[in-house]
Write a protein that holds these residues in place. Structure first.
Motif, PDB file in Angstrom:
ATOM      1  N   ALA A  41       0.860  -1.197   0.000  1.00 60.42           N
ATOM      2  CA  ALA A  41       0.000   0.000   0.000  1.00 60.42           C
ATOM      3  C   ALA A  41       0.891   1.240   0.000  1.00 60.42           C
ATOM      4  CB  ALA A  41      -0.871  -0.014   1.249  1.00 60.42           C
ATOM      5  N   ASP A  42       0.313   2.377  -0.382  1.00 64.00           N
ATOM      6  CA  ASP A  42       1.171   3.558  -0.411  1.00 64.00           C
ATOM      7  C   ASP A  42       1.388   4.066   1.003  1.00 64.00           C
ATOM      8  OD1 ASP A  42      -0.277   6.679  -0.573  1.00 64.00           O
ATOM      9  OD2 ASP A  42      -1.421   4.857  -0.155  1.00 64.00           O
ATOM     10  N   ARG A  43       2.536   4.747   1.173  1.00 61.90           N
ATOM     11  CA  ARG A  43       3.002   5.047   2.513  1.00 61.90           C
ATOM     12  C   ARG A  43       2.055   5.984   3.266  1.00 61.90           C
ATOM     13  NH1 ARG A  43       9.145   6.850   3.087  1.00 61.90           N
ATOM     14  NH2 ARG A  43       8.303   8.922   2.874  1.00 61.90           N
ATOM     15  N   SER A  44       1.511   6.955   2.551  1.00 65.37           N
ATOM     16  CA  SER A  44       0.711   7.924   3.295  1.00 65.37           C
ATOM     17  C   SER A  44      -0.635   7.326   3.706  1.00 65.37           C
ATOM     18  CB  SER A  44       0.555   9.217   2.504  1.00 65.37           C
ATOM     19  OG  SER A  44      -0.298   9.012   1.439  1.00 65.37           O
ATOM     20  N   SER A  45      -1.181   6.396   2.890  1.00 66.05           N
ATOM     21  CA  SER A  45      -2.428   5.745   3.312  1.00 66.05           C
ATOM     22  C   SER A  45      -2.203   4.969   4.597  1.00 66.05           C
ATOM     23  CB  SER A  45      -2.930   4.763   2.255  1.00 66.05           C
ATOM     24  OG  SER A  45      -3.119   5.396   1.037  1.00 66.05           O
ATOM     25  N   VAL A  46      -1.036   4.327   4.706  1.00 66.20           N
ATOM     26  CA  VAL A  46      -0.732   3.535   5.896  1.00 66.20           C
ATOM     27  C   VAL A  46      -0.564   4.469   7.095  1.00 66.20           C
ATOM     28  CG1 VAL A  46       0.960   1.998   6.968  1.00 66.20           C
ATOM     29  CG2 VAL A  46       0.347   1.686   4.562  1.00 66.20           C
ATOM     30  N   ALA A  47       0.301   5.494   6.915  1.00 66.07           N
ATOM     31  CA  ALA A  47       0.624   6.373   8.047  1.00 66.07           C
ATOM     32  C   ALA A  47      -0.619   7.066   8.583  1.00 66.07           C
ATOM     33  CB  ALA A  47       1.657   7.402   7.609  1.00 66.07           C
ATOM     34  N   SER A  48      -1.527   7.371   7.682  1.00 66.13           N
ATOM     35  CA  SER A  48      -2.701   8.131   8.066  1.00 66.13           C
ATOM     36  C   SER A  48      -3.586   7.387   9.074  1.00 66.13           C
ATOM     37  CB  SER A  48      -3.449   8.451   6.779  1.00 66.13           C
ATOM     38  OG  SER A  48      -4.749   8.678   7.014  1.00 66.13           O
ATOM     39  N   GLN A  49      -3.455   6.041   9.124  1.00 67.26           N
ATOM     40  CA  GLN A  49      -4.317   5.232  10.003  1.00 67.26           C
ATOM     41  C   GLN A  49      -3.728   4.994  11.385  1.00 67.26           C
ATOM     42  OE1 GLN A  49      -7.339   4.184   8.910  1.00 67.26           O
ATOM     43  NE2 GLN A  49      -6.879   5.304   7.039  1.00 67.26           N
ATOM     44  N   VAL A  50      -2.534   5.541  11.621  1.00 69.41           N
ATOM     45  CA  VAL A  50      -1.847   5.183  12.862  1.00 69.41           C
ATOM     46  C   VAL A  50      -1.640   6.398  13.749  1.00 69.41           C
ATOM     47  CG1 VAL A  50       0.228   4.116  13.829  1.00 69.41           C
ATOM     48  CG2 VAL A  50      -0.566   3.444  11.553  1.00 69.41           C
ATOM     49  N   MET A  51      -1.941   6.264  15.024  1.00 70.42           N
ATOM     50  CA  MET A  51      -1.502   7.277  15.985  1.00 70.42           C
ATOM     51  C   MET A  51      -0.447   6.621  16.860  1.00 70.42           C
ATOM     52  SD  MET A  51      -5.175   7.562  17.907  1.00 70.42           S
ATOM     53  CE  MET A  51      -4.851   8.512  19.352  1.00 70.42           C
ATOM     54  N   MET A  52       0.638   7.327  17.047  1.00 70.69           N
ATOM     55  CA  MET A  52       1.789   6.664  17.631  1.00 70.69           C
ATOM     56  C   MET A  52       2.507   7.603  18.585  1.00 70.69           C
ATOM     57  SD  MET A  52       4.325   4.565  15.260  1.00 70.69           S
ATOM     58  CE  MET A  52       5.299   3.236  15.895  1.00 70.69           C
ATOM     59  N   VAL A  53       2.857   7.111  19.737  1.00 73.18           N
ATOM     60  CA  VAL A  53       3.760   7.885  20.599  1.00 73.18           C
ATOM     61  C   VAL A  53       5.015   7.031  20.752  1.00 73.18           C
ATOM     62  CG1 VAL A  53       4.122   8.939  22.849  1.00 73.18           C
ATOM     63  CG2 VAL A  53       1.865   8.955  21.826  1.00 73.18           C
ATOM     64  N   LEU A  54       6.130   7.609  20.378  1.00 70.66           N
ATOM     65  CA  LEU A  54       7.377   6.830  20.377  1.00 70.66           C
ATOM     66  C   LEU A  54       8.186   7.111  21.638  1.00 70.66           C
ATOM     67  CD1 LEU A  54       8.250   7.220  16.634  1.00 70.66           C
ATOM     68  CD2 LEU A  54       7.643   5.118  17.806  1.00 70.66           C
ATOM     69  N   GLN A  55       9.248   6.324  21.788  1.00 69.79           N
ATOM     70  CA  GLN A  55      10.044   6.408  23.011  1.00 69.79           C
ATOM     71  C   GLN A  55      10.708   7.762  23.220  1.00 69.79           C
ATOM     72  OE1 GLN A  55      13.059   3.417  23.492  1.00 69.79           O
ATOM     73  NE2 GLN A  55      11.544   1.911  24.081  1.00 69.79           N
ATOM     74  N   ASP A  56      11.310   8.300  22.172  1.00 68.48           N
ATOM     75  CA  ASP A  56      11.977   9.597  22.297  1.00 68.48           C
ATOM     76  C   ASP A  56      11.285  10.585  21.391  1.00 68.48           C
ATOM     77  OD1 ASP A  56      14.105   9.033  24.067  1.00 68.48           O
ATOM     78  OD2 ASP A  56      14.958   7.766  22.493  1.00 68.48           O
ATOM     79  N   PRO A  57      10.154  11.114  21.846  1.00 72.45           N
ATOM     80  CA  PRO A  57       9.409  11.993  20.944  1.00 72.45           C
ATOM     81  C   PRO A  57      10.227  13.234  20.579  1.00 72.45           C
ATOM     82  CG  PRO A  57       8.257  11.692  23.046  1.00 72.45           C
ATOM     83  CD  PRO A  57       9.549  11.020  23.175  1.00 72.45           C
ATOM     84  N   VAL A  58       9.925  13.762  19.406  1.00 71.68           N
ATOM     85  CA  VAL A  58      10.632  14.955  18.942  1.00 71.68           C
ATOM     86  C   VAL A  58      10.198  16.142  19.794  1.00 71.68           C
ATOM     87  CG1 VAL A  58      10.944  16.523  16.991  1.00 71.68           C
ATOM     88  CG2 VAL A  58      10.739  14.059  16.610  1.00 71.68           C
ATOM     89  N   ARG A  59      11.163  16.954  20.180  1.00 70.04           N
ATOM     90  CA  ARG A  59      10.846  18.207  20.870  1.00 70.04           C
ATOM     91  C   ARG A  59      10.869  19.295  19.806  1.00 70.04           C
ATOM     92  NH1 ARG A  59      14.213  17.528  26.561  1.00 70.04           N
ATOM     93  NH2 ARG A  59      13.105  15.635  27.178  1.00 70.04           N
ATOM     94  N   TRP A  60       9.717  19.549  19.239  1.00 69.14           N
ATOM     95  CA  TRP A  60       9.657  20.496  18.124  1.00 69.14           C
ATOM     96  C   TRP A  60      10.026  21.902  18.619  1.00 69.14           C
ATOM     97  CZ3 TRP A  60       8.411  19.016  13.103  1.00 69.14           C
ATOM     98  CH2 TRP A  60       7.965  17.707  12.977  1.00 69.14           C
ATOM     99  N   PRO A  61      10.975  22.555  17.981  1.00 74.64           N
ATOM    100  CA  PRO A  61      11.352  23.901  18.429  1.00 74.64           C
ATOM    101  C   PRO A  61      10.311  24.919  17.963  1.00 74.64           C
ATOM    102  CG  PRO A  61      12.710  23.234  16.567  1.00 74.64           C
ATOM    103  CD  PRO A  61      11.776  22.092  16.844  1.00 74.64           C
ATOM    104  N   HIS A  62       9.102  24.771  18.474  1.00 79.43           N
ATOM    105  CA  HIS A  62       7.975  25.603  18.054  1.00 79.43           C
ATOM    106  C   HIS A  62       7.139  25.935  19.287  1.00 79.43           C
ATOM    107  CE1 HIS A  62       7.865  25.821  13.704  1.00 79.43           C
ATOM    108  NE2 HIS A  62       8.433  24.644  13.677  1.00 79.43           N
ATOM    109  N   THR A  63       5.968  26.484  19.052  1.00 80.95           N
ATOM    110  CA  THR A  63       5.084  26.781  20.182  1.00 80.95           C
ATOM    111  C   THR A  63       4.480  25.489  20.720  1.00 80.95           C
ATOM    112  OG1 THR A  63       3.222  26.981  18.701  1.00 80.95           O
ATOM    113  CG2 THR A  63       4.423  29.012  19.194  1.00 80.95           C
TER     114      THR A  63
END
Ligand SMILES: Nc1ncnc2c1ncn2[C@@H]1O[C@H](COP(=O)(O)OP(=O)(O)OP(=O)(O)O)[C@@H](O)[C@H]1O
Length: 619
Positions: free
Chosen positions: A438-460
């Motif tokens: 399947a195409d990658r974005s169709s797959v990713a769109s169905q998943v909610m994920m919290v990973l071990q080392d989440p990104v600390r976005w340098p944003h608000t």
């Protein structure tokens, strides 16, 4: 203390070091190969400016050639017999032509500089975006492939920079070739015998510049490792992340020592290079002086035996100066271009290697029923199997917990289920669909994920949560606040000076830093805000305090009602309520069942649970 020698072992010839010998041997013959990719990028970035530069350079060359012809006319008039005033008056029309030619040339050169000023930033702009797009488009597994990773860093750290410099050099190269052609062409037209005379004058200088450039290039090959090491030490000494640990471990002298060990040989090499270059330039100058003397003698003889008129010889002197300057520029630009071409090739190679097959058409996917059939996975370049022949099914609405020791393969398995990695053997099916197809974005769109080392976005704070699904329409922030509430992130945000608009990065003015647990609450909120049918949690509560952990698990239970959930945790007390517990050991699925079943069977899980219960009871 015995100092580690950076010239030891791997550090001298790491696999990412460039093989410079081939390029050094290639010399000027490498120019065409280095030119094409640069030309292609310039063309893509600023075609109008590129055409303008080329046209104006040609006009500038023609003006220079015309100016030299007109100079012969001026000299012929001035050197004729008769009263001085008459001769000057007679030379005036030609003098005007010379002035016009050089005026035109000056105007063209200014025009070239103006157009060139548009080329360099445009090249950087296009090249950077291509690199970032390629990097963002690469499969996750590529980032575990050390060769890919090195290629990407070479492309990013040096390829981009040298691509820009190469674009500058290409403009310089074309300009100097045209300058030489103008001088040589006008000399050949004035008298063919002047061409070999020109060669005599320019070759020694050309040799010296070429030799100095090669010395510089060979030196870069020798110092690339040391440079990288100094850069690493520089990061250790000046960045915020390692600052606390360096002080806690009193590692300051060690870091300084590391610096000295790399920086001393680097300085010595730089001194060696500068000395060798000065020597070569000295020899070059002496030879050039000799060449020029011989040139003038030959010119004198040509005039003496009336092969060429005096006025033509005068023009030849000027043309020789023009050609020598242009040749110096040419050799320097060509050598640099060949050197830069090596780095540009790295850049091109990275773009080519990151190119993915065209995305497949989007398909509707149902991840509520997940099935793994003999799934195995090895990380690229690793001989070990991280996940080994796992077959299992997860039913709609089921919550399964993955447990096991560090390194047993839990995270890898979760990423396989989420489609972030493609199995090296076996299949992962969502419903009846193999997700590798399947195409990658169709797959990713169905998943909610919290990973071990989440990104600390340098944003608000707001962006940090909304990036969970940045395209989600949430005008009044209802979903945002709901996710924050479920994750306990609302309390964190309430305490921030500008609430949701607070910038979470100390690297920018006005930014604030959060604690590890506060960051994690935002990361959990981000996962919840994403809202998708397949929920994957990899140790989401490890840095949370007991109250926050309890709240997160409550939210999770509510969410799990209509979702399929895969939960990874080491806290076995948190998995007791899971519908099924899967115990991994060395990549294999060794036990599965409910908490009660696994305890009753008295296997590994029972041992682990017993151990943890005792730990908490003792505490
Ligand atoms: N990026 C990687 N490249 C190569 N090998 C890796 C990579 N990530 C993990 N591994 C290896 O794969 C195996 C499984 O790792 P994984 O992270 O899946 O374990 P885990 O059970 O989640 O561990 P933990 O409890 O420590 O989070 C380990 O042996 C690990 O060394």
């Amino acid at each position: 203390m015995s100092e580690p020698d950076p010239r030891d072992g791997n550090l001298v010839t790491p696999h990412w070091q460039l093989d410079d010998s081939a390029a050094t041997r290639r010399g000027l013959r490498g120019v065409p190969a280095a030119t094409w990719p640069v030309l292609g990028t310039i063309w893509r970035a600023a075609p109008g400016a590129a055409v303008a530069v080329a046209v104006m350079q040609v006009v500038s060359g023609l003006a220079a050639a015309f100016g030299l012809f007109a100079t012969t006319g001026v000299l012929t008039q001035l050197l004729a017999s008769g009263p001085t005033t008459e001769r000057v008056v007679a030379a005036l029309p030609d003098l005007l032509l010379v002035g016009a030619a050089f005026g035109l040339r000056g105007a063209m050169d200014v025009g070239v500089a103006l157009a060139h000023a548009r080329i360099t930033p445009s090249v950087r702009r296009v090249a950077e975006e291509r690199l970032y797009a390629a990097s963002l488009g690469a499969d996750l597994a590529a980032f575990d492939d050390s060769e890919f990773y090195d290629r990407m860093h070479r492309a990013r750290d040096r390829g981009l920079f040298f691509l820009e410099r190469a674009a500058d050099n290409l403009v310089e190269l074309v300009g100097s070739v045209i300058g030489i052609a103008a001088a040589a062409g006008s000399l050949a037209l004035l008298h063919p015998v002047l061409l070999p005379v020109l060669l005599l004058a320019v070759l020694p200088d050309g040799w010296a510049v070429q030799r100095a450039a090669r010395l510089a290039y060979a030196s870069v090959g020798r110092t690339v490792v040391l440079d990288r090491r100094v850069q690493m030490v520089s990061d250790l000494a000046t960045e915020r992340e390692p600052a606390a640990e360096i002080r806690a471990y009193q590692a300051e002298p060690f870091v300084l020592d590391e610096y000295r060990v790399a920086a001393d040989p680097l300085r010595d090499e730089d001194v060696r290079l500068a000395t060798a270059q000065a020597r070569v330039r000295g020899v070059g100058r002496a030879l050039a002086g000799l060449g020029l003397a011989v040139t003038y003698v030959v010119l004198g003889l040509l005039v003496r035996y009336e092969w060429v008129p005096l006025a033509v010889a005068g023009t030849a002197v000027i043309a020789i100066r023009v050609a020598t300057t242009a040749l110096n520029r040419l050799v320097l630009a060509a050598n640099q271009l060949v050197e830069q071409g090596m780095y540009v090739a790295d850049y091109q190679e990275f773009l080519a290697s990151a190119r993915r097959p065209a995305d497949r058409p989007e398909v509707g996917l149902d991840p509520s029923r997940v099935r793994l059939e003999g799934v195995s996975f090895s990380y690229p370049g690793s001989g070990r199997v991280a996940v080994d022949g796992i077959t299992l099914s997860i039913e709609p609405g089921e919550t399964v917990a993955l447990v096991g020791e560090n390194g047993s393969g839990k995270t890898t398995l979760a990423k396989l289920i989420a489609g972030l990695y493609a199995p090296t053997a076996g299949r992962v099916l969502w419903g009846a669909q193999d997700i590798a197809e399947a195409d990658r974005s169709s797959v990713a769109s169905q998943v909610m994920m919290v990973l071990q080392d989440p990104v600390r976005w340098p944003h608000t704070a707001r962006v940090n949560v909304r990036v969970g699904r940045h395209s989600r329409v949430d005008p009044d922030g209802v979903a945002l606040k709901q996710a924050a509430g479920q994750a306990g992130a609302d309390v964190v945000v309430d305490g921030l000076p500008a609430g949701w608009e607070t910038l979470l990065s100390k690297q920018f003015r006005g930014g604030v830093e959060l604690s590890g647990g506060q960051w994690q609450r935002l990361a959990v909120a981000r996962g919840l805000y994403r809202d998708a049918p397949l929920l994957i949690w990899d140790e989401p509560t490890a840095p949370l305090d007991a109250k926050a952990e309890f709240a997160v698990y409550e939210s999770l239970r509510a969410l799990a009602e209509d979702r399929t959930v895969v939960l990874i945790t080491h806290r076995l007390a948190s998995v007791r309520h899971a519908d099924r517990i899967l115990l991994l050991h060395e990549g294999k699925l060794v036990e599965q069942g409910t908490h009660a079943e696994l305890l009753a069977s008295g296997g590994r899980y029972a041992d682990l649970y017993e151990l943890q219960s005792r730990m908490y009871a003792d505490a």
